[in-house]
Design an enzyme around this catalytic site. Structure first.
Site: not given
Ligand code: ADP
Ligand code: ZN
Length: 217
Positions: A17, A92, A131, A164, A175
């Protein structure tokens, strides 16, 4: 085909994404709202919000709905989003999708499309654990699939590349489980609204981008 450009990118972690957001925001002059990037910036700045989000993120769990929805609501109302945006990593949960609808209705906006990034889990785990990303500009790289020209250094800005803490194998698995349980219900939610478009995100970057362009007008 999607005409206007208020978009949600939906899909599991590692699906690409963020990777495909970069060229699309440049080509279409869209704003990019990544809740993960905003949260990591809060952590780096040592804010109260960052401190409370970190424990959820390190465990691979979701940050509470109201917290992320509040951050997104503020961004959407800002001038940079007026001519279109990509929401990357939000909503999410179905509750977040409801909060998004409310926030958009308040400012007279609506979603034009939701792109589902589809890829098998073994590939996602391979991508996630290899990554790396830039500390300065957040550009993503991958040690196997998309390495930088010089090891450890960002091609774009010369910043330091790091892994990360939530891209360890164990947290990445958590996740993916959280995605299956809490986020995947959004697929039917948006399909029922006629907003869902699926792309094959197991493709390499350029082919993936072509697939994305093919659903946008
Ligand atoms: P990826 O899509 O690679 O898992 P992100 O950078 O989008 O990673 O998200 C990393 C972390 O940030 C998630 O595992 C969560 O803990 C938090 N996070 C990000 N976006 C949300 C969201 N919309 N709702 C809840 N937690 C979020
Ligand atoms: Zn950089």
């Amino acid at each position: 085909m999607i005409r206007k450009k208020n978009l949600v990118f939906l899909g599991p972690p590692g699906a690409g994404k963020g990777t495909l957001s970069a060229p699309l925001m440049e080509d279409e002059k869209l704003a990019h709202i990544s809740t993960g990037d905003i949260l990591r910036a809060e952590i780096a700045a040592g804010t109260e919000l960052g401190r409370s989000a970190k424990s959820f993120m390190d465990a691979g769990k979701l940050v509470p709905d109201e917290v992320v929805a509040g951050m997104v609501g503020k961004k959407l109302a800002s001038a940079e989003c007026a001519s279109g945006f990509i929401l990357d990593g939000f909503p999410r949960t179905v509750a977040q999708a409801g909060l998004l609808e409310e926030a958009m209705a308040k400012i007279g906006m609506k979603l034009d499309g939701v792109i589902l990034f589809d890829a098998p889990e073994e590939l996602l785990l391979k991508r996630l654990t290899a990554r790396i990303m830039c500390r300065k500009c957040n550009t993503g790289y991958n040690k196997i699939f998309c390495p930088p020209k010089k090891e450890g250094v960002c091609d774009k800005c010369g910043g330091e590349l790091y892994q990360r803490s939530d891209d360890s194998l164990e947290t990445a698995k958590n996740r993916l489980a959280v995605y299956r349980e809490q986020t995947a219900p959004l697929i039917e939610f948006y399909r029922a609204k006629g907003l869902l478009f699926t792309i094959d995100s197991s493709l390499p970057k350029q082919e993936g981008y072509d697939a994305l362009r093919a659903v946008l007008q």
